[in-house]
Design an enzyme around this catalytic site. Structure first.
Site, short mmCIF file in Angstrom:
data_model
loop_
_atom_site.label_atom_id
_atom_site.label_comp_id
_atom_site.label_asym_id
_atom_site.label_seq_id
_atom_site.Cartn_x
_atom_site.Cartn_y
_atom_site.Cartn_z
N ALA A 66 1.10 -1.17 -0.03
CA ALA A 66 -0.07 0.31 0.01
C ALA A 66 0.95 1.28 -0.05
CB ALA A 66 -0.96 0.10 1.23
N GLY A 112 0.50 -5.09 0.97
CA GLY A 112 -0.48 -4.96 -0.03
C GLY A 112 -0.39 -5.57 -1.24
N GLU A 115 -0.57 -9.23 -0.69
CA GLU A 115 -2.15 -9.59 -0.31
C GLU A 115 -2.67 -9.44 -1.85
OE1 GLU A 115 -1.54 -6.31 2.82
OE2 GLU A 115 -2.93 -8.10 3.87
N GLU A 135 4.60 -5.46 7.17
CA GLU A 135 3.60 -4.31 7.97
C GLU A 135 4.17 -4.14 9.28
OE1 GLU A 135 2.28 -6.70 5.56
OE2 GLU A 135 0.69 -5.66 4.71
N1 CO8 Z 1 4.52 3.19 -0.51
C1 CO8 Z 1 5.14 4.39 -1.08
N2 CO8 Z 1 6.28 4.43 -1.98
C2 CO8 Z 1 6.90 3.13 -1.99
C3 CO8 Z 1 6.60 2.26 -1.33
C4 CO8 Z 1 5.30 2.07 -0.80
N3 CO8 Z 1 4.88 0.87 -0.18
N4 CO8 Z 1 7.55 1.33 -1.68
C5 CO8 Z 1 8.67 2.05 -2.39
N5 CO8 Z 1 8.21 3.22 -2.74
C6 CO8 Z 1 8.93 4.44 -3.14
C7 CO8 Z 1 9.92 4.80 -2.43
O1 CO8 Z 1 9.77 5.67 -1.33
C8 CO8 Z 1 10.79 5.46 -3.19
O2 CO8 Z 1 10.44 6.78 -3.52
P1 CO8 Z 1 11.27 7.92 -3.77
O3 CO8 Z 1 12.19 7.80 -4.90
O4 CO8 Z 1 10.31 8.98 -3.91
O5 CO8 Z 1 12.09 8.17 -2.38
C9 CO8 Z 1 10.85 4.65 -4.46
O6 CO8 Z 1 9.41 3.78 -4.33
C10 CO8 Z 1 11.81 3.35 -4.83
O7 CO8 Z 1 11.94 2.79 -3.57
P2 CO8 Z 1 13.34 2.63 -2.85
O8 CO8 Z 1 14.24 3.81 -3.15
O9 CO8 Z 1 13.04 2.35 -1.22
O10 CO8 Z 1 13.69 1.37 -3.64
P3 CO8 Z 1 14.92 0.30 -3.05
O11 CO8 Z 1 15.26 -0.62 -4.23
O12 CO8 Z 1 16.06 0.88 -2.14
O13 CO8 Z 1 14.09 -0.62 -1.97
C11 CO8 Z 1 12.17 -1.67 -1.33
C12 CO8 Z 1 13.12 -1.58 -2.47
C13 CO8 Z 1 12.81 -2.95 -0.55
C14 CO8 Z 1 10.83 -2.42 -1.76
C15 CO8 Z 1 11.82 -0.61 -0.68
O14 CO8 Z 1 11.03 0.36 -1.49
C16 CO8 Z 1 10.59 -0.80 0.57
O15 CO8 Z 1 11.03 -1.49 1.74
N6 CO8 Z 1 9.42 -0.26 0.38
C17 CO8 Z 1 8.34 -0.78 1.29
C18 CO8 Z 1 7.68 -1.71 1.26
C19 CO8 Z 1 6.72 -2.02 2.44
O16 CO8 Z 1 6.85 -1.69 3.68
N7 CO8 Z 1 5.35 -2.35 2.08
C20 CO8 Z 1 4.40 -2.57 2.91
C21 CO8 Z 1 3.62 -1.40 2.87
S1 CO8 Z 1 2.29 -1.43 4.10
C22 CO8 Z 1 0.87 -2.24 3.64
O17 CO8 Z 1 1.14 -2.46 2.35
C23 CO8 Z 1 -0.17 -2.39 4.24
C24 CO8 Z 1 -1.28 -2.89 3.41
C25 CO8 Z 1 -2.47 -3.25 4.06
C26 CO8 Z 1 -3.22 -1.75 4.16
C27 CO8 Z 1 -4.53 -1.98 4.60
C28 CO8 Z 1 -5.30 -0.74 4.83
C29 CO8 Z 1 -5.01 -0.36 6.28
#
Ligand code: CO8
Length: 256
Positions: A66, A112, A115, A135
């Site tokens: 998400a 997400g 999911e 999460e």
């Molecule tokens: N949301 C928003 N932006 C994201 C997300 C995300 N989930 N994942 C990556 N991005 C963005 C980064 O912020 C970055 O943007 P910017 O260049 O503007 O800084 C861009 O994508 C590239 O990402 P990275 O620079 O971090 O790339 P890396 O190769 O270094 O890392 C990863 C890749 C490991 C995938 C890393 O981006 C990461 O850890 N992302 C987050 C993963 C995460 O925690 N996902 C779970 C999110 S919570 C969720 O999904 C809850 C679902 C249920 C919700 C239900 C409703 C309440």
């Protein structure tokens, strides 16, 4: 065709929905959920579409979760609303769709994103994919069905390990535990997924829809009853006549 945050392509009877926010690793914001819902609803109504494939744009991510930036300031009511809306618009809708939906996981499938793949009926992945539910590192839990669908697929013990540790698992490990059905080099993933979709598309759409409904009912107390009723209903429908006639006449069936 580019439709805001998703790209939609039709290839014969297969509809491909590509989540297209590469700068955010295809993270699911509210608009993207609406766009996916719209694409699926149109596919549902279109009799020419037999199978749907969901994938992510680029070669890095399926969906990295998400959109964390969008929900950063949410409080409980917005969190609840976000989870409920997601379930209705996309996750439950996919699981209960009458047409098969295959996830072609082409990279990170996190939170997400995993999911979303779990809500699909079948999962293929690239060998480079990484899957996980991170999460709890954000002080949250999976809110788009992960705590419910993952244990059914891999068992409670492994689901707890994946959810509580938040560690990413490799595509190889995901295949080993039944989280994905097959893994392929990234360059072959879409073709292999389309091959499977084409095989499914040749079968009776009416039977396919009843099969999905019955398999979904295996999670409930009425599984056998649903299967028996669905089986019986098919005897009254055209596809059964055509399928059986084709077998007896030693020809391929032509399901309308
Ligand atoms: N949301 C928003 N932006 C994201 C997300 C995300 N989930 N994942 C990556 N991005 C963005 C980064 O912020 C970055 O943007 P910017 O260049 O503007 O800084 C861009 O994508 C590239 O990402 P990275 O620079 O971090 O790339 P890396 O190769 O270094 O890392 C990863 C890749 C490991 C995938 C890393 O981006 C990461 O850890 N992302 C987050 C993963 C995460 O925690 N996902 C779970 C999110 S919570 C969720 O999904 C809850 C679902 C249920 C919700 C239900 C409703 C309440």
């Amino acid at each position: 065709m580019i439709d805001s945050n998703v790209k939609i392509n039709r290839e014969s009877e297969i509809l491909i929905i590509e989540i297209n926010r590469p700068k955010s690793l295809n993270a699911l914001n509210s608009q993207t959920l609406l766009d996916i819902n719209k694409a699926i609803s149109e596919a549902e109504e279109n009799a020419d579409v037999k199978v749907i494939i969901i994938t992510g744009s680029g070669d890095k991510a399926f969906v990295a979760g998400a959109d964390i930036k969008e929900f950063a300031d949410y409080k409980a009511p917005q969190g609840e609303e976000m989870a409920k809306r997601g379930h209705t618009l996309v996750f439950d809708k996919i699981e209960n769709l009458k047409k098969p939906v295959i996830a072609a996981i082409n990279g990170f499938a996190l939170g997400g994103g995993l999911e979303l793949a779990l809500a699909c009926h079948i999962r293929y992945a690239s060998e480079t994919s990484k899957l996980g539910l991170p999460e709890v590192t954000l002080g949250l839990i999976p809110g788009y069905g992960g705590t419910q669908r993952l244990p059914k697929l891999v068992g409670k013990g492994l689901a707890n390990e994946i959810i509580l540790s938040a560690k990413m698992i490799s595509a190889q490990k995901a295949k080993e535990i039944g989280l994905v059905n097959e893994i392929f080099p990234l360059s072959e993933l879409m073709n292999k997924t389309k091959e499977l979709a084409s095989i499914i598309a040749k079968n009776s759409p009416l039977a396919i829809s009843k099969a999905i409904q019955s398999v979904n009912a295996s999670d409930t107390k009425n599984g056998f009853e649903t299967e028996i009723k669905s089986f019986a209903q098919l005897f009254e429908l055209e596809d059964k006549k055509e399928g059986v006639a084709a077998f007896l006449e030693k020809r391929k069936p032509n399901f309308s």
